[in-house]
Motif scaffolding. Structure first.
Motif, PDB file in Angstrom:
ATOM      1  N   ALA A  89      47.605  51.737  30.017  1.00 56.95           N
ATOM      2  CA  ALA A  89      48.394  52.761  29.316  1.00 56.95           C
ATOM      3  C   ALA A  89      49.709  52.172  28.818  1.00 56.95           C
ATOM      4  O   ALA A  89      50.157  52.456  27.697  1.00 56.95           O
ATOM      5  CB  ALA A  89      48.653  53.947  30.233  1.00 56.95           C
ATOM      6  N   GLU A  90      50.327  51.331  29.656  1.00 57.33           N
ATOM      7  CA  GLU A  90      51.598  50.704  29.295  1.00 57.33           C
ATOM      8  C   GLU A  90      51.398  49.741  28.124  1.00 57.33           C
ATOM      9  O   GLU A  90      52.174  49.721  27.180  1.00 57.33           O
ATOM     10  CB  GLU A  90      52.152  49.965  30.527  1.00 57.33           C
ATOM     11  N   LEU A 111      44.267  59.703  30.394  1.00 57.67           N
ATOM     12  CA  LEU A 111      45.260  59.767  31.462  1.00 57.67           C
ATOM     13  C   LEU A 111      46.010  61.096  31.429  1.00 57.67           C
ATOM     14  O   LEU A 111      46.406  61.570  30.370  1.00 57.67           O
ATOM     15  CB  LEU A 111      46.253  58.615  31.273  1.00 57.67           C
ATOM     16  N   ALA A 112      46.202  61.677  32.622  1.00 59.31           N
ATOM     17  CA  ALA A 112      46.971  62.921  32.739  1.00 59.31           C
ATOM     18  C   ALA A 112      47.838  62.845  33.986  1.00 59.31           C
ATOM     19  O   ALA A 112      47.549  62.097  34.926  1.00 59.31           O
ATOM     20  CB  ALA A 112      46.041  64.120  32.820  1.00 59.31           C
ATOM     21  N   LEU A 113      48.892  63.628  33.984  1.00 59.15           N
ATOM     22  CA  LEU A 113      49.841  63.674  35.098  1.00 59.15           C
ATOM     23  C   LEU A 113      49.666  64.987  35.840  1.00 59.15           C
ATOM     24  O   LEU A 113      49.655  66.051  35.219  1.00 59.15           O
ATOM     25  CB  LEU A 113      51.263  63.575  34.536  1.00 59.15           C
ATOM     26  N   GLU A 142      45.684  51.085  39.252  1.00 56.21           N
ATOM     27  CA  GLU A 142      46.758  50.234  38.721  1.00 56.21           C
ATOM     28  C   GLU A 142      46.360  49.724  37.343  1.00 56.21           C
ATOM     29  O   GLU A 142      47.176  49.667  36.435  1.00 56.21           O
ATOM     30  CB  GLU A 142      47.001  49.034  39.656  1.00 56.21           C
ATOM     31  N   GLU A 143      45.091  49.382  37.221  1.00 54.78           N
ATOM     32  CA  GLU A 143      44.566  48.848  35.952  1.00 54.78           C
ATOM     33  C   GLU A 143      44.701  49.890  34.838  1.00 54.78           C
ATOM     34  O   GLU A 143      45.095  49.562  33.719  1.00 54.78           O
ATOM     35  CB  GLU A 143      43.095  48.476  36.156  1.00 54.78           C
ATOM     36  N   GLU A 202      49.934  51.048  20.040  1.00 57.96           N
ATOM     37  CA  GLU A 202      50.075  52.269  19.239  1.00 57.96           C
ATOM     38  C   GLU A 202      51.183  52.128  18.207  1.00 57.96           C
ATOM     39  O   GLU A 202      51.037  52.570  17.058  1.00 57.96           O
ATOM     40  CB  GLU A 202      50.331  53.464  20.160  1.00 57.96           C
ATOM     41  N   LYS A 203      52.278  51.457  18.590  1.00 52.55           N
ATOM     42  CA  LYS A 203      53.371  51.228  17.619  1.00 52.55           C
ATOM     43  C   LYS A 203      52.888  50.335  16.480  1.00 52.55           C
ATOM     44  O   LYS A 203      53.148  50.602  15.314  1.00 52.55           O
ATOM     45  CB  LYS A 203      54.564  50.576  18.320  1.00 52.55           C
ATOM     46  N   ASP A 204      52.175  49.260  16.843  1.00 49.79           N
ATOM     47  CA  ASP A 204      51.656  48.337  15.826  1.00 49.79           C
ATOM     48  C   ASP A 204      50.658  49.046  14.914  1.00 49.79           C
ATOM     49  O   ASP A 204      50.577  48.764  13.717  1.00 49.79           O
ATOM     50  CB  ASP A 204      50.958  47.132  16.487  1.00 49.79           C
TER      51      ASP A 204
END
Length: 191
Positions: free
Chosen positions: A84-85, A51-53, A78-79, A91-93
């Motif tokens: 990503a969300e 993903l990039a902005l 949307e998927e 990633e934290k886990d």
């Protein structure tokens, strides 16, 4: 090189920033497609599709080679954005899982960042270490936990700072974290 001198950059050239590392990439959309600043896209990166902005159009590209320009894979769905969300928590886990596994294998590694690619099933673990590390067994353990391809990357202090960010001596956010796309090489004389 000669190729760079004679290359005419495409008129529909855009600059995008990778969401996880702030690295800048030059892209072209499929023929006839316009991109808008702030739009999310899936682009090929050095590690895989991610993903990039979109930052905006690049009218006068500076200091880039033809090989620096890639074609976007697609506009993010949307998927993709939901994935990503969801990955933010994963990633934290993953930080805790990584630390447990490193401790079990008695390895000298400091985890800097974890990133799950949005465009393909792969997880990147960026770590620093003062020594060379044999992490083959660790990769197997992580793959078993996360059920995806695992890539471990040893990075240096400059890359660590770029990913983590911070405040410079000027009191502003570090340039390498906010807008610099690449690091210039540092010679021994400069050091």
């Amino acid at each position: 090189s000669e190729e760079s001198k004679s290359f005419v950059f495409p008129s529909n050239l855009y600059k995008v920033k990778l969401v996880y590392s702030f690295e800048g990439i030059y892209v072209t959309p499929p023929e006839g497609k316009k991109l808008n600043a702030g739009e999310s896209v899936i682009v090929p990166t050095r590690y895989g599709l991610d993903l990039a902005l979109v930052m905006g159009e690049s009218k006068v590209p500076v200091g880039i080679k033809p090989s620096d320009v890639v074609q976007i894979e697609r506009v993010a769905t949307e998927e993709d954005l939901e994935k990503a969300e969801k990955y933010k928590q994963t990633e934290k886990d993953a930080f805790n899982t990584f630390r447990e596994k490193v401790s079990q294998h008695h390895l000298d590694m400091k985890l800097v960042a974890v990133h799950f690619l949005v465009g393909e099933p792969k997880a990147l673990f960026f770590f620093s270490s003062d020594n060379r590390v044999d992490f083959r067994e660790l990769v197997k353990d992580l793959a078993a936990v996360f059920k995806t391809r695992i890539e471990l990357r040893q990075i240096g202090v400059r890359d660590e700072t770029k990913i983590l960010g911070g405040i410079g001596i000027c009191g502003r956010p570090l340039c390498c974290h906010t807008f610099l796309a690449d690091f210039a090489p540092v010679s021994i004389k400069m050091a």
